[in-house]
Design a protein around this motif. Structure first.
Motif, PDB file in Angstrom:
ATOM      1  N   HIS A  37       1.929   6.242  -7.206  1.00 47.18           N
ATOM      2  CA  HIS A  37       0.714   6.232  -8.022  1.00 47.18           C
ATOM      3  C   HIS A  37       0.555   7.462  -8.907  1.00 47.18           C
ATOM      4  CE1 HIS A  37      -1.084   8.799  -4.921  1.00 47.18           C
ATOM      5  NE2 HIS A  37      -2.149   8.970  -5.677  1.00 47.18           N
ATOM      6  N   ASP A  38       1.136   8.587  -8.520  1.00 48.42           N
ATOM      7  CA  ASP A  38       1.066   9.798  -9.359  1.00 48.42           C
ATOM      8  C   ASP A  38       2.451  10.279  -9.773  1.00 48.42           C
ATOM      9  OD1 ASP A  38      -1.720  10.198  -9.545  1.00 48.42           O
ATOM     10  OD2 ASP A  38      -1.793  11.150  -7.574  1.00 48.42           O
ATOM     11  N   ALA A  83       7.902 -11.110  -6.506  1.00 54.00           N
ATOM     12  CA  ALA A  83       7.240 -10.759  -7.772  1.00 54.00           C
ATOM     13  C   ALA A  83       5.737 -10.565  -7.601  1.00 54.00           C
ATOM     14  CB  ALA A  83       7.524 -11.837  -8.816  1.00 54.00           C
ATOM     15  N   GLU A  84       5.102 -11.417  -6.805  1.00 56.96           N
ATOM     16  CA  GLU A  84       3.649 -11.315  -6.630  1.00 56.96           C
ATOM     17  C   GLU A  84       3.279  -9.988  -5.974  1.00 56.96           C
ATOM     18  OE1 GLU A  84      -0.044 -13.698  -4.425  1.00 56.96           O
ATOM     19  OE2 GLU A  84       1.951 -14.597  -4.542  1.00 56.96           O
ATOM     20  N   ARG A  85       4.067  -9.558  -5.022  1.00 52.36           N
ATOM     21  CA  ARG A  85       3.786  -8.288  -4.340  1.00 52.36           C
ATOM     22  C   ARG A  85       4.132  -7.104  -5.248  1.00 52.36           C
ATOM     23  NH1 ARG A  85       6.683  -8.456   1.213  1.00 52.36           N
ATOM     24  NH2 ARG A  85       5.149  -6.915   1.917  1.00 52.36           N
ATOM     25  N   ARG A  86       5.130  -7.258  -6.093  1.00 55.89           N
ATOM     26  CA  ARG A  86       5.424  -6.210  -7.081  1.00 55.89           C
ATOM     27  C   ARG A  86       4.204  -5.979  -7.971  1.00 55.89           C
ATOM     28  NH1 ARG A  86      11.326  -7.910  -9.603  1.00 55.89           N
ATOM     29  NH2 ARG A  86      12.330  -8.477  -7.637  1.00 55.89           N
ATOM     30  N   GLN A  87       3.609  -7.074  -8.419  1.00 59.85           N
ATOM     31  CA  GLN A  87       2.443  -6.950  -9.292  1.00 59.85           C
ATOM     32  C   GLN A  87       1.261  -6.335  -8.553  1.00 59.85           C
ATOM     33  OE1 GLN A  87       2.430  -7.331 -12.591  1.00 59.85           O
ATOM     34  NE2 GLN A  87       4.630  -7.635 -12.269  1.00 59.85           N
ATOM     35  N   VAL A 140       0.834  -1.205   0.000  1.00 54.86           N
ATOM     36  CA  VAL A 140       0.000   0.000   0.000  1.00 54.86           C
ATOM     37  C   VAL A 140       0.869   1.255   0.000  1.00 54.86           C
ATOM     38  CG1 VAL A 140      -1.698   1.321   1.329  1.00 54.86           C
ATOM     39  CG2 VAL A 140      -1.969  -1.158   1.063  1.00 54.86           C
ATOM     40  N   GLN A 141       1.902   1.268   0.812  1.00 51.12           N
ATOM     41  CA  GLN A 141       2.766   2.447   0.864  1.00 51.12           C
ATOM     42  C   GLN A 141       3.508   2.653  -0.455  1.00 51.12           C
ATOM     43  OE1 GLN A 141       5.236   2.516   4.419  1.00 51.12           O
ATOM     44  NE2 GLN A 141       3.537   1.740   5.640  1.00 51.12           N
ATOM     45  N   LEU A 179      -2.687  -1.931  -7.824  1.00 47.10           N
ATOM     46  CA  LEU A 179      -3.305  -0.843  -7.058  1.00 47.10           C
ATOM     47  C   LEU A 179      -3.172   0.484  -7.806  1.00 47.10           C
ATOM     48  CD1 LEU A 179      -3.478  -2.943  -4.771  1.00 47.10           C
ATOM     49  CD2 LEU A 179      -2.699  -1.162  -3.183  1.00 47.10           C
ATOM     50  N   ILE A 180      -1.999   0.757  -8.329  1.00 46.77           N
ATOM     51  CA  ILE A 180      -1.781   2.015  -9.050  1.00 46.77           C
ATOM     52  C   ILE A 180      -2.707   2.116 -10.256  1.00 46.77           C
ATOM     53  CG2 ILE A 180      -0.118   3.307 -10.450  1.00 46.77           C
ATOM     54  CD1 ILE A 180       2.073   2.203  -8.586  1.00 46.77           C
TER      55      ILE A 180
END
Length: 216
Positions: free
Chosen positions: A75-76, A105-109, A68-69, A114-115
């Motif tokens: 995200h922008d 890798a799974e958490r990277r995706q 999330v962080q 989210l973005i």
């Protein structure tokens, strides 16, 4: 306790990610340069700070705090008002950074997912994804802010589109406002929906009326 400065917040996250100092510092410089660029008025470091604070305030709802962080920070990071691929490009930069880390890798995706979901807050969202729901609600919470804060946001967004003539901006902004007002769900979490939905729709209606009269 969450650090108070953005640099300290990034440093704490970098420590949890096991980043070397050079990568930590270089990435922080890259992020701050993007969010402090001259065209930013709303989508700035102040926006990032607000989202990080919101995620911290509601950490009981968060399952993967690092994801999330990271989504908040990136995200922008790419924000060009005349393009429609900012979210994809921001996610790509997040992936470029994460490829230099040992983040799974799974958490990277998940970060990219989210973005990319911020492209259209009115689209149906996956059920039971509380991290996504909180992230989206944090990003959209300005809509339900106090009236003075909302109008400041509306003016700041107009400044970011300063190269767009009034007649074109008015048309596009009215479409955005009408789409948001037509969405059956603005906020994904019951907490934010109860707290902000009524105020958000009131603010959106007020801005729409203002554009119908000619402008802010």
């Amino acid at each position: 306790m969450m650090p108070t400065t953005l640099e300290a917040r990034w440093g704490q996250l970098a420590t949890r990610l096991g980043l070397p100092v050079t990568l930590r510092d270089a990435t922080y410089r890259q992020l701050t340069a993007a969010y402090e660029s001259s065209g930013r008025h709303y989508h700035s470091l102040a926006h990032i700070r607000k989202l990080l604070e919101t995620a911290e305030q509601h950490k009981a709802l968060v399952h993967d705090a690092e994801v999330v962080q990271l989504a908040i920070w990136f995200h922008d990071v790419v924000y060009n008002p005349i393009r429609d691929d900012n979210e994809v490009r921001s996610a790509a930069l997040a992936q470029e950074f994460l490829a230099k880390t040992s983040f799974p890798a799974e958490r990277r995706q998940r970060v990219s997912f989210l973005i990319e979901r911020t492209k259209d807050h009115t689209q149906p969202q996956p059920a039971a994804d509380t991290d996504l729901h909180l992230f989206l609600d944090a990003d959209l919470q300005i809509l339900g802010a106090a009236e003075a804060d909302y109008w400041q946001y509306a003016r700041q967004v107009r400044q970011e589109y300063r190269l767009v003539p009034d007649i074109l901006y008015r048309r596009g902004r009215k479409q955005v406002l009408e789409k948001l007002l037509g969405a059956p769900v603005l906020f994904q979490t019951p907490l934010f929906r109860e707290k902000l939905d009524t105020a958000a729709r009131r603010n959106l209606q007020a801005e729409l009326r203002q554009w119908e009269k000619g402008g802010l």
